[in-house]
Design an enzyme around this catalytic site. Structure first.
Site, mmCIF file in Angstrom:
data_model
loop_
_atom_site.group_PDB
_atom_site.id
_atom_site.type_symbol
_atom_site.label_atom_id
_atom_site.label_comp_id
_atom_site.label_asym_id
_atom_site.label_seq_id
_atom_site.Cartn_x
_atom_site.Cartn_y
_atom_site.Cartn_z
ATOM 1 N N HIS A 268 11.074 -10.547 -10.560
ATOM 2 C CA HIS A 268 10.697 -9.192 -10.395
ATOM 3 C C HIS A 268 9.500 -8.713 -10.502
ATOM 4 C CE1 HIS A 268 12.193 -5.119 -11.188
ATOM 5 N NE2 HIS A 268 12.586 -5.243 -12.513
ATOM 6 N N HIS A 307 14.384 -9.012 -0.644
ATOM 7 C CA HIS A 307 14.732 -7.925 -1.674
ATOM 8 C C HIS A 307 16.029 -7.940 -1.683
ATOM 9 C CE1 HIS A 307 15.025 -4.209 -3.885
ATOM 10 N NE2 HIS A 307 13.295 -4.542 -4.055
ATOM 11 N N ASP A 363 5.640 -5.865 -3.381
ATOM 12 C CA ASP A 363 4.765 -6.963 -4.175
ATOM 13 C C ASP A 363 3.752 -7.554 -3.288
ATOM 14 O OD1 ASP A 363 5.195 -6.258 -6.880
ATOM 15 O OD2 ASP A 363 6.981 -7.623 -6.825
#
Ligand code: ACO
Length: 442
Positions: A268, A307, A363
């Site tokens: 995460h 994702h 990210d």
């Protein structure tokens, strides 16, 4: 017009059931009427990791993963990133509408009034070991806040919810900055409320002996954009943790601590940390093919890729990539960006990634920016938790007020032993270390 129902035939019994469809969903509890007999508890839907289960109705954030769309309260993320500030976006997320000039000024005042933390909390943080992970410090300290504000337990009270929201959004940068200073062995810097939300955060992080810290406007703006992009992301792992813990009517500090704990995991919010580790490990362009080979062999994952929801380019990654270049104008070009760009190019052309719809996520580039700005990798998930606090609070408050919600309590499909009787200690068989199936996973 087509009927908004689903007709299900149970082949075990030959019976048919008509189940209503509302907003593109059926109620899982409607399946409970599908039984083979009076002793049957009824059908449940089995959905490990909530792959296709909506657990709430929400008005906060809209995502269309196939088209790469993200809206907060109806406003596209691209427009907010370009025109808004983090505090204004936080207001939008928490309250549901953009503020007027006077409401924005009041909101800013209400948040900055809460940037200080109790001196005991500072001492609490000083008790962490010198090498404590800042995310662990943040989780622990936010949890400890509940002991300072017992009024927070009154979660059904609007004024209490508002107060804790201001406190949390106001204090979380201070706690995050103290965690950073602690890990560096530097004295904690108190908030400077003349500065913007992100300017003050930079001051608490990086101020040394200067009387007044003046944040670099490019870095301050970059952080604003990054904070806007991270403010909410509907029912992800940490938000689900917030809602589940909140459903027991735990106080919001415990709720945010639980959410932050979920965020700390490498699948995460910890992923941006892993991205930088991975890019550093690759070290040079020549090593990229070997890494891709390992990934395709299933030996490791390409961090910052893939994702659960976006099966198209993550819209946040697009914006962040642009911010990266603005930051490099100030900090100098990060050597990691060239490796990242090459990795992205190869992956986007490769059948393994194309077939699985694996694109860079938020990210992939955020870690490179944070690295260029001088943050140690351990701070990355902390930098994610700060802006996400507004999202967690909005989602938590929505859950608390939702009359359909009760304590979260999923069902299970039991696959363990049948009933057996308790054997005396000396009659038990010795289980070998290899027999993990008998011993269980721990
Ligand atoms: N690298 C290589 N292969 C991958 C990756 C990856 N990063 N992500 C998924 N896959 C593959 C899986 O091996 C699987 O392949 P298979 O069908 O041959 O078995 C397929 O793609 C589907 O993967 P799942 O694990 O089922 O996808 P899921 O939706 O459960 O996982 C997740 C999503 C956790 C984000 C995953 O893509 C991942 O681990 N990515 C790397 C970590 C990361 O970047 N996380 C940040 C997410 S964004 C955020 O939290 C803010």
């Amino acid at each position: 017009m087509a009927k908004e129902t689903l007709t299900v035939r149970d082949d075990r019994t030959g019976k048919e059931y008509v189940i209503p469809i509302e907003l593109g969903s059926i109620r899982a509890t409607d399946l409970a009427q599908i039984k083979t007999g009076p002793d049957d508890g009824g059908l449940v839907s089995y959905d490990p990791a909530f792959m296709n289960t909506a657990a709430c109705k929400s008005k906060v954030t809209f995502i269309d993963g196939d088209r790469g769309i993200l809206h907060y309260r109806g406003y596209p993320i691209e427009e907010l990133a370009e025109k808004s500030t983090y505090l204004e976006t936080a207001y939008l997320i928490v309250k549901g509408e953009l503020p007027t000039t006077s409401h924005l000024a009041m909101w800013r005042h209400n948040i900055t009034m809460h940037t200080m933390v109790h001196e005991n909390l500072k001492r609490f943080m000083q008790g962490f070991r010198y090498d404590a992970h800042p995310m662990g410090m943040l989780v622990g300290t936010v949890g400890a806040l509940s002991t300072f504000y017992p009024d927070a337990r009154d979660v059904m009270d609007l004024e209490s919810r508002r107060m804790q929201t201001r406190r949390l959004i106001g204090k979380i940068p201070t706690i995050a900055a103290f965690a950073y200073r602690h890990s560096r062995g530097l004295p904690y810097v108190y908030p400077d409320n003349d500065l913007s939300y992100t300017g003050n955060f930079l001051s608490m992080l990086f101020r040394m002996t200067e009387l007044k810290y003046r944040p670099d406007p490019v870095l301050e703006h970059a952080l604003e954009v990054l904070f806007i992009l991270h403010a909410d992301h509907e029912q992800n792992c940490s938000t689900t943790a917030a809602r589940v813990v909140g459903s027991a009517l735990a106080d919001p500090y415990s709720v945010v601590a639980a959410a932050a704990a979920a965020l700390s995991g490498p699948r995460h919010g910890g992923a941006n940390e892993e991205v930088v580790h991975m890019l550093r490990e690759i070290g040079s362009m020549n090593n990229i093919p070997a890494l891709i080979k390992q990934v395709k062999a299933g030996e490791r994952r390409l961090m910052g890729f893939g994702h659960r929801v976006y099966k198209n380019y993550d819209p946040r990654a697009k914006i962040i990539k642009e911010v990266a270049y603005q930051v490099f104008e100030v900090t100098g070009r990060s050597p990691l960006i060239d490796i990242a760009l090459e990795l992205e190019k190869i992956a986007l052309d490769d059948e393994y990634f194309v077939k699985r719809k694996l694109y860079p996520n938020v990210d992939f580039y955020s870690g490179i920016i944070y690295d260029a700005m001088g943050f140690p990798v351990e701070m990355f998930p902390v930098l994610f938790a700060i802006p996400r606090t507004s999202g967690w609070m909005a989602q938590w408050a929505e859950m608390v007020l939702d009359e359909e919600q009760r304590i979260a309590r999923p069902r299970q499909v039991y696959i363990g032993r049948d009933l057996r009787s308790y054997p005396p200690l000396d009659a038990r068989r010795d289980v070998g270390a290899q027999e993990t199936e008998v011993r269980g996973p721990l």
